[in-house]
Design an enzyme around this catalytic site. Structure first.
Site, mmCIF file in Angstrom:
data_model
loop_
_atom_site.group_PDB
_atom_site.id
_atom_site.type_symbol
_atom_site.label_atom_id
_atom_site.label_comp_id
_atom_site.label_asym_id
_atom_site.label_seq_id
_atom_site.Cartn_x
_atom_site.Cartn_y
_atom_site.Cartn_z
ATOM 1 N N GLY A 47 25.317 -20.468 -7.112
ATOM 2 C CA GLY A 47 25.725 -19.165 -7.613
ATOM 3 C C GLY A 47 24.655 -18.137 -7.321
ATOM 4 O O GLY A 47 23.586 -18.454 -6.819
ATOM 5 N N VAL A 49 20.968 -19.440 -7.115
ATOM 6 C CA VAL A 49 20.724 -20.759 -7.688
ATOM 7 C C VAL A 49 21.202 -21.807 -6.685
ATOM 8 O O VAL A 49 22.303 -21.689 -6.131
ATOM 9 C CB VAL A 49 21.478 -20.927 -9.021
ATOM 10 C CG1 VAL A 49 21.163 -22.286 -9.628
ATOM 11 C CG2 VAL A 49 21.100 -19.817 -9.977
ATOM 12 N N ASP A 57 21.586 -11.708 -23.887
ATOM 13 C CA ASP A 57 22.619 -11.637 -22.843
ATOM 14 C C ASP A 57 23.596 -12.809 -22.966
ATOM 15 O O ASP A 57 23.819 -13.546 -22.015
ATOM 16 C CB ASP A 57 21.958 -11.609 -21.454
ATOM 17 C CG ASP A 57 22.913 -11.105 -20.370
ATOM 18 O OD1 ASP A 57 23.958 -10.522 -20.724
ATOM 19 O OD2 ASP A 57 22.621 -11.309 -19.182
#
Ligand SMILES: *[C@@H]1O[C@H](CO)[C@@H](O)[C@H](O)[C@H]1NC(C)=O
Ligand SMILES: *[C@@H]1O[C@H](CO)[C@@H](O)[C@H](O)[C@H]1NC(C)=O
Ligand SMILES: *[C@@H]1O[C@H](CO)[C@@H](O)[C@H](O)[C@H]1NC(C)=O
Ligand SMILES: *[C@@H]1O[C@H](CO)[C@@H](O)[C@H](O)[C@H]1NC(C)=O
Ligand SMILES: *[C@@H]1O[C@H](CO)[C@@H](O)[C@H](O)[C@H]1NC(C)=O
Ligand SMILES: *[C@@H]1O[C@H](CO)[C@@H](O)[C@H](O)[C@H]1NC(C)=O
Ligand SMILES: *[C@@H]1O[C@H](CO)[C@@H](O)[C@H](O)[C@H]1NC(C)=O
Ligand SMILES: *[C@@H]1O[C@H](CO)[C@@H](O)[C@H](O)[C@H]1NC(C)=O
Ligand SMILES: *[C@@H]1O[C@H](CO)[C@@H](O)[C@H](O)[C@H]1NC(C)=O
Length: 811
Positions: free
Chosen positions: A507, A514, A631
């Site tokens: 990702g 990643v 987050d």
């Protein structure tokens, strides 16, 4: 720095009360001897000297210790920093009749300027003062050198030499901390201090109250200084926390290394090494100059500069430096003052015949961190400005934007920094200040230029760090890198091999990608996050530090485990355990292909809800320092092989010391999950995570996003705003129609109702109305009953105005 100035010779002639020291350099002062004038004690190795000195010709005298071989006078300890001796007197250091060491004035013979005031059981003829090779001045028995009555290492000033312990002696209550000096010509105590708490957390404070840096020791290094994990060729580090004491210290391997750690006037702790010509800074904490609290004083804009120590400070428009003299000696704490008084008299009324005050906009800044007041009633920028004008003279600025709109600032504005963020503040000025024409336009006080500067600084800091010999040594030559308690340091080459040259991308995020990998000789998969161009990217570097600093030392079954990291030159990589089932959002939502993985069944969803709550509960209440994730969203909740949830991505996480309830932060989470108070730039509490968690719960139950991205071709009916719709249905007892249709009615209705109620409590406007994560866990586990929540007012208003989509997407 100024060269050491010696006393005039005639001053020496006045010294008659005591025998002078022998003329050859000695390291010991004995009873009956006096140290005065230009005489000094020199440690046996010649490295340190003790004596009286002046910072400038004609200024006051201090008794202190400096590096004798360094031509630039560099005091490392001062006895009388807050009580300097007038230049018209001749002070001397003696051992007094009670065995203490004291600075007395030769003229009077009795006036004591400074004294060790120990309760030493020593007679004066058995006590000697010795300047040791380490730079430690000890008062000890002459017959038994291990019988020490007093030592200067117990009373550090602004410098930690190797061997000085910063921290507490829990038995005697002695607190050894660094306190910065006032300015470049005055050694008296300044506003910054660097401490080690009883809780083992290192902190830097402003005026003993505001914490602007904190870090925990993670088996070998401070988690906020990941580069320290690589060790140093010059020194080793020691952290001790036991029943008797808690402290941090470091020791050099080679006695000839000239090194010190000094809390600078500008609020940063600097590790500096003498190169033979110059002091070279090899580490700075905090890394960015403007992160030192109020470093430029009130009504200024702080910009990180390329110089080692000092940020650039500029007065805001309409303000001038309060004290140019102080400013010239690097003491900016006085800040700036208004040129033209505001249009209001002391009683708060308008003055007659003077035009109304105006506002001057300052874009691209970090908002002030003090004196903010939220004005939920003002629903437009104009009303917000009006609210500021019609309140009394104390209102100095306003900001407008985000979901709860209007904020006013009262009193002095501190900590405004040109950080290239999207913050915008409107400064209240007398109309006269803005008459010159150019003032009516938006000024680029900060903006692009500042951002470029910031980048330059980071590059400078990092490249220096690489050239420096201190923290930056390459990682030890072991196969997988040195492992410290639970967290490992990796070599870049090993991670390159493990990920097959970064070939399998899992990702991409804001600051990097990643990759999947596997370490040689290991059978488990890892996920490697590579922060791209971290050095050219302030946020990337900050994210890296935040991540190592938070997940680096906490472990919980519902938090993703950070296995280790790589901090090699300009490379920044984070290594996690790999989560085979990806992120929660990939199971909940449809994507461009309008398809998603097989829907999660109800019991899995419930398990995820409880697991995430437990993970957050641990972050907020369970670990040593409270951590706010900041987050929380489905993308940041990963699922392991058995679909157990793990909270990931701590790049925005914030620490909250135990004793503090709010933390100042400028970073932002993700649209759709942001609590109202978060958007307005207020200091935040863990309740921002509770809010985001509530939003995630609604998505988990409904299988729908709580907001719709307008570009999505798979958008569902754009009519009702999910959170409001859900709250509404809940209040009318119609939970089933909120639940994801893909479940085909296969669910536990009681649990679903409970989840919806909890969600609705979590997204309340007021922080105080939202539950804590501990309470959420209890609700979900059925330990406590959940009452029916009220409608969240702000969300209803947003949905009612039908403008939520443009509002959220314009943020
Ligand atoms: C001593 O200090 C005063 C003011 O601090 C200054 O005016 C005077 O010149 C100084 N005296 C000497 C001998 O430098
Ligand atoms: C030191 O002085 C204290 C009282 O001031 C006394 O109790 C103690 O016995 C003395 N110790 C020695 C070794 O003389
Ligand atoms: C210290 O002085 C006392 C008397 O004043 C004397 O008896 C003793 O021997 C002296 N001790 C030393 C170490 O000189
Ligand atoms: C010297 O002082 C230390 C510490 O007080 C003590 O343990 C030691 O016995 C003393 N040695 C002699 C010879 O008195
Ligand atoms: C520091 O704090 C003290 C009291 O805590 C306060 O009186 C003082 O004004 C503060 N100093 C500054 C510069 O704000
Ligand atoms: C650190 O280094 C010093 C100086 O070489 C040495 O005396 C000390 O034992 C070392 N400490 C540790 C914990 O390795
Ligand atoms: C001062 O003047 C402003 C602008 O004209 C007005 O909005 C405000 O209400 C006045 N304040 C007082 C206290 O009269
Ligand atoms: C905001 O409005 C409410 C009612 O509309 C009122 O009760 C409250 O006092 C107002 N608050 C402020 C700060 O004006
Ligand atoms: C001005 O208003 C602020 C906030 O409403 C208040 O704290 C302050 O005491 C007021 N000052 C005066 C002089 O009325």
């Amino acid at each position: 720095m100024h060269r050491l100035r010696h006393f005039a010779l005639h001053v020496l002639l006045l010294v008659i009360a005591h025998a002078p020291l022998p003329s050859a350099a000695v390291d010991t002062l004995r009873p009956g001897q006096a140290l005065a004038g230009w005489k000094k004690l020199v440690s046996a190795n010649g490295k340190f000297a003790l004596g009286f000195f002046q910072l400038q010709p004609g200024s006051s005298y201090y008794l202190g210790i400096w590096f004798d071989e360094v031509p630039v006078l560099t005091p490392v300890w001062t006895a009388n920093r807050d009580n300097p001796v007038s230049n018209s007197t001749s002070p001397e250091l003696t051992i007094s009749g009670d065995g203490n060491m004291a600075v007395v004035l030769a003229e009077s013979g009795t006036t004591t300027v400074w004294s060790t005031s120990t309760e030493a059981n020593a007679t004066s003829n058995d006590t000697v003062a010795v300047l040791l090779d380490s730079g430690n001045l000890v008062l000890r028995s002459s017959s038994n050198s291990s019988l020490v009555f007093w030592e200067s290492f117990d009373y550090p000033t602004d410098t930690q030499l190797p061997g000085v312990k910063i921290g507490w002696d829990k038995v005697t209550g002695l607190d050894r901390r660094l306190v910065s000096r006032k300015n470049s010509v005055d050694l008296s105590s300044g506003l910054y201090s660097s401490t080690m708490g009883h809780d083992g957390v290192a902190r830097m404070l402003w005026n003993s109250s505001a914490v602007y840096w904190s870090s925990t020791w993670t088996g070998g290094f401070f988690s906020a200084i990941p580069e320290m994990s690589a060790g140093s060729p010059l020194a080793n580090f020691t952290f001790v926390d036991n029943a008797r004491e808690v402290y941090f210290t470091y020791n050099i391997f080679d006695e000839s290394t000239v090194i010190r750690t000094t809390l600078h006037v500008s609020g940063r702790n600097q590790v500096r090494v003498w190169t033979g010509q110059d002091w070279m800074t090899v580490n700075n904490q905090p890394a960015h100059q403007c992160d030192a609290y109020a470093v430029c004083g009130p009504f200024t804009v702080c910009t990180d500069s390329a110089s080692d120590a000092d940020p650039s400070c500029d007065c805001m428009r309409g303000f001038s430096v309060r004290s140019p003299a102080e400013w010239a000696v690097k003491d900016r704490t006085g800040g700036c003052v208004r040129n033209t008084p505001l249009n209001c008299a002391a009683d708060g009324r308008n003055r007659t015949g003077v035009p109304a005050d105006k506002f001057y906009s300052m874009p691209g800044v970090r908002l002030p961190q003090n004196g903010r007041q939220s004005m939920p009633n003002a629903s437009s920028a104009i009303e917000c400005a009006q609210a500021c004008l019609s309140s009394n003279c104390s209102c100095t600025a306003y900001s407008y934007g985000g979901e709860d709109g209007c904020s006013l600032w009262h009193g002095e504005l501190v900590n405004v920094a040109a950080d290239g963020n999207e913050g915008m503040i409107y400064l209240r000025l007398a109309a006269k200040e803005l008459e010159s024409g150019k003032g009516n336009r938006i000024a680029m006080v900060a903006g692009v230029a500042a951002l470029v500067l910031v980048l330059v600084v980071v590059v400078v800091i990092c490249s220096r760090r690489n050239n420096g010999k201190w923290w930056s040594r390459p990682i030890a030559d072991s196969d997988k890198g040195g492992s410290v308690v639970g967290i490992a340091t990796f070599k870049y080459a090993d991670l390159q091999d493990a990920t097959k040259k970064f070939s399998e991308k899992l990702g991409a995020g804001g600051f990097g990608c990643v990759f999947k990998g596997r370490l040689a000789g290991d059978s488990t998969d890892i996920a490697v996050k590579r922060l791209d161009g971290a050095l050219g990217n302030v946020q990337g570097e900050k994210q890296f530090r935040a991540e190592v600093n938070s997940v680096g030392f906490i472990q919980h079954i519902n938090l993703v485990k950070l296995i280790g990291f790589c901090c090699e030159g300009d490379r920044r990589l984070l290594v996690y355990e790999h989560m085979p089932n990806g992120s929660l959002d990939s199971h909940l939502f449809q994507f461009q292909s309008c398809r998603r993985r097989a829907p999660l069944d109800w019991s899995t969803r419930y398990q995820i809800a409880v697991g995430v709550a437990r993970g957050l509960g641990y972050l907020h209440h369970g670990c040593r320092d409270c951590i706010i994730h900041c987050d929380i969203k489905p993308q940041n909740i990963l699922l392991d092989a058995s679909f157990a949830p793990k909270i990931a991505d701590f790049g925005m996480a914030k620490f909250l010391g135990r004793e503090f309830s709010r933390v100042v932060t400028t970073m932002r989470g993700t649209v759709g999950y942001l609590a109202p108070e978060w958007i307005s730039g207020t200091p935040v509490t863990p309740k921002v995570d509770v809010y985001s968690y509530g939003m995630v719960l609604l998505e988990l139950v409904s299988g729908k996003r709580n907001y719709v991205e307008h570009s999505s071709s798979c958008a569902e009916g754009q009519g009702d705003y999910l959170p409001v719709q859900a709250a509404h249905k809940l209040l009318h007892g119609d939970v089933l129609s909120v639940v994801d249709a893909d479940l085909h009615g296969e669910l536990n209705v009681e649990e679903a109702e409970r989840v919806c109620r909890v969600a609705c409590w979590c997204i309340q406007d007021l922080e105080s109305d939202r539950p804590t994560m501990i309470e959420v866990v209890q609700f979900l586990e059925g330990i406590c009953q959940v009452e029916i929540p009220p409608m969240p007012r702000l969300l209803t208003a947003i949905a009612g105005s039908g403008s939520h989509q443009t509002r959220v997407s314009s943020l």
